[in-house]
Design an enzyme around this catalytic site. Structure first.
Site, PDB file in Angstrom:
ATOM      1  N   LYS A  83      -3.661  -5.738   0.119  1.00 11.75           N
ATOM      2  CA  LYS A  83      -3.598  -4.590   1.031  1.00 11.75           C
ATOM      3  C   LYS A  83      -3.756  -3.287   0.243  1.00 11.75           C
ATOM      4  O   LYS A  83      -3.235  -3.162  -0.875  1.00 11.75           O
ATOM      5  CB  LYS A  83      -2.258  -4.630   1.765  1.00 11.75           C
ATOM      6  CG  LYS A  83      -2.059  -3.630   2.874  1.00 11.75           C
ATOM      7  CD  LYS A  83      -0.714  -3.895   3.542  1.00 11.75           C
ATOM      8  CE  LYS A  83      -0.356  -2.868   4.583  1.00 11.75           C
ATOM      9  NZ  LYS A  83       0.974  -3.150   5.185  1.00 11.75           N
ATOM     10  N   SER A 158       1.390  -3.054   9.976  1.00 15.53           N
ATOM     11  CA  SER A 158       0.369  -2.291   9.281  1.00 15.53           C
ATOM     12  C   SER A 158      -0.566  -3.169   8.446  1.00 15.53           C
ATOM     13  O   SER A 158      -1.602  -2.679   7.981  1.00 15.53           O
ATOM     14  CB  SER A 158       1.033  -1.250   8.360  1.00 15.53           C
ATOM     15  OG  SER A 158       1.787  -1.870   7.343  1.00 15.53           O
ATOM     16  N   SER A 182       5.549  -5.249   9.560  1.00 13.00           N
ATOM     17  CA  SER A 182       4.141  -5.128   9.178  1.00 13.00           C
ATOM     18  C   SER A 182       3.506  -6.401   8.648  1.00 13.00           C
ATOM     19  O   SER A 182       2.289  -6.448   8.467  1.00 13.00           O
ATOM     20  CB  SER A 182       3.968  -4.003   8.155  1.00 13.00           C
ATOM     21  OG  SER A 182       4.135  -2.749   8.771  1.00 13.00           O
TER      22      SER A 182
END
Length: 477
Positions: A83, A158, A182
């Site tokens: 990420k 997220s 997330s």
């Protein structure tokens, strides 16, 4: 099918086993994952930094070392994604913020280093919303990540890029992180599997950071993996939890804890605390309960303690800290969209400030103690994750009603961050809804330090329901 058509479908455990035995090469496994990425990512925008060239170079180096007698690591030849809010040397840790798009990391974060030491190969970096603080994924640098199930479902956030990528077949392991959901939001959105580790399990630190994070951010945020099948958490998480001295509060416990004697007691609840429970979510919870009962667990319907109070106190405290420490950056560098979303967050969850915030940070221990006592009796708890099927893209931009559906109803999510317990997400049903099919995930909360028990239970549910990726790939291909 050619080898390239089949290798990208393999999970992490099987990829590593075949590569270590010499049945396949790391180069072949990584090449197949990159080919899949090239085929499906243009429509998804899940991977926003393509690392194909360096990934192939690394795969060939791994194969060469193996041929010269080097022992393969436990994730030898496994394609992974990282990420974009975590440091990877020489790459931008942008966190979806335009002002940080050229903010290059000087070194690898511990988890990146640990994955590569184990033989994994990073093929790309995945998308996140601005400041990694939405349950949807869109930002001014890279744009929106789309759900491979269709435009009727958000990809979640997220770690939305991670969830969409791994379910579409781009890599067997997708790194993500979770401060209020997330990891679990994207897993639920895409029909993936994850476990939010407990506090201190995975060493965390970004070498690029200029100041330490707030105390609640440190206490609630954890690093983890999103995968397609539960077994890959058992394959990947032992590497993720390897110690690193740069995280002085890391807990150096083995992945597997002591076996529990007798049938494992499991608490079961459908409580949604004022939010309507959709029939499809109710049916998914029933399937999870029945699967665990049939697998030898002892499931009892009982409501855990103080969930709503714990969740709301925790989230209001986190937003209080966020407002004080991150608020100036959001005001200076956030888009109009994310600024408006945060304004609505603060209206819906009035923040704790000053002495009130300090008292609530202290009360966190009270809530954690009550949950510790409960999990002493029930090492696992089956809960809803969201009371309704996953929401549409940009739902959190639609005022109070949108924020309530996205976050207000997610009490079971951020409560687990506040008390620091592990919590897994696994699909338990495929719903045929008017706007299209979508997976329905449920949550399993675990006793502190017993992520392994959570993953075992998710594997039992998966054995009943099957892997959602298999249904998805039939629709995509």
């Amino acid at each position: 099918m050619t080898q390239q058509d089949t290798l990208w479908r393999l999970g992490a455990a099987e990829t590593a086993q075949r590569a270590a035995s010499g049945e396949i090469t790391a180069e072949a496994a990584i090449g197949a994952a990159i080919a899949r990425m090239n085929a499906v990512n243009p429509a998804l925008n899940a991977v926003v930094e393509d690392l194909s060239a360096e990934a192939m170079e690394r795969a060939r180096a791994l194969d060469k070392a193996r041929a010269e007698g080097a022992a393969p690591g436990p994730l030898f030849g496994v394609p992974v994604t990282i990420k974009i809010n975590v440091d990877q040397a020489g790459h931008a840790t942008s966190n979806g913020v335009l002002a940080l798009k050229d903010y290059l990391a000087p070194a690898d974060a511990p988890l990146v280093e640990n994955l590569q030491k184990a033989g994994a190969v990073v093929i790309g970096r995945t998308n996140t919303p601005e400041f990694s603080f939405r349950a949807d994924t869109d930002n001014p640098i890279f744009g929106r990540t789309h759900n491979p199930w269709g435009a009727h479902i958000s990809a979640g956030g997220s770690s939305g890029g991670a969830g969409a990528a791994v379910m579409a077949g781009i890599g067997a392991l997708a790194h993500g992180n979770d401060i209020g959901g997330s990891l679990r939001f994207p897993a639920a959105a895409n029909g993936a599997v994850t476990v939010k580790p407990g506090l201190g399990r995975v060493p965390a630190w970004n070498p690029s950071q200029k100041a330490e994070r707030g105390m609640l951010s440190q206490a609630m945020s954890v690093q983890g993996l999103i995968v397609r099948e539960a077994a890959d958490l058992h394959a990947g998480m032992p590497t993720m939890i390897a110690p690193d001295p740069r995280d002085p509060f890391h807990v150096p416990l083995p992945w597997r804890g002591a076996p529990l004697v007798g049938p494992i007691p499991v608490a079961f609840t459908k409580a949604t605390y004022g939010f309507d429970l959709h029939p499809e979510v109710s049916a998914a919870l029933d399937t999870a309960r029945d699967a665990l009962n049939d697998a030898g667990y002892q499931v009892e319907e009982i409501e855990p303690p103080l969930l709503k109070e714990c969740a709301l106190d925790g989230y209001r405290a986190l937003l209080g800290e966020t407002s004080a420490l991150l608020g100036p950056d959001i005001a200076a560098h956030g888009s109009e969209t994310v600024q408006a979303i945060f304004e609505e967050y603060f209206r819906q969850f009035p923040v704790f400030e000053g002495t009130e915030l300090l008292k609530m940070m202290a009360k966190r221990t009270y809530y954690a103690r009550q949950w510790s006592l409960f999990t002493e009796r029930y090492p696992l708890i089956i809960t809803p994750f969201l009371p309704q099927p996953f929401f549409a893209p940009d739902r959190d931009t639609e005022g109070a009603e949108g924020v309530q559906e996205v976050l207000g109803a997610a009490l079971w999510s951020y409560a687990m961050n506040f008390v620091g317990l592990p919590a897994g997400s696994v699909p338990a049903r495929l719903a045929d809804l008017p706007k299209g099919p979508q997976p329905i995930n449920i949550q399993i909360v675990g006793r502190r330090w017993r992520e392994d028990l959570v993953v075992d239970a998710m594997a039992a549910i998966e054995a009943r329901v099957g892997r959602m990726c298999d249904v998805l790939w039939q629709r995509m291909n």
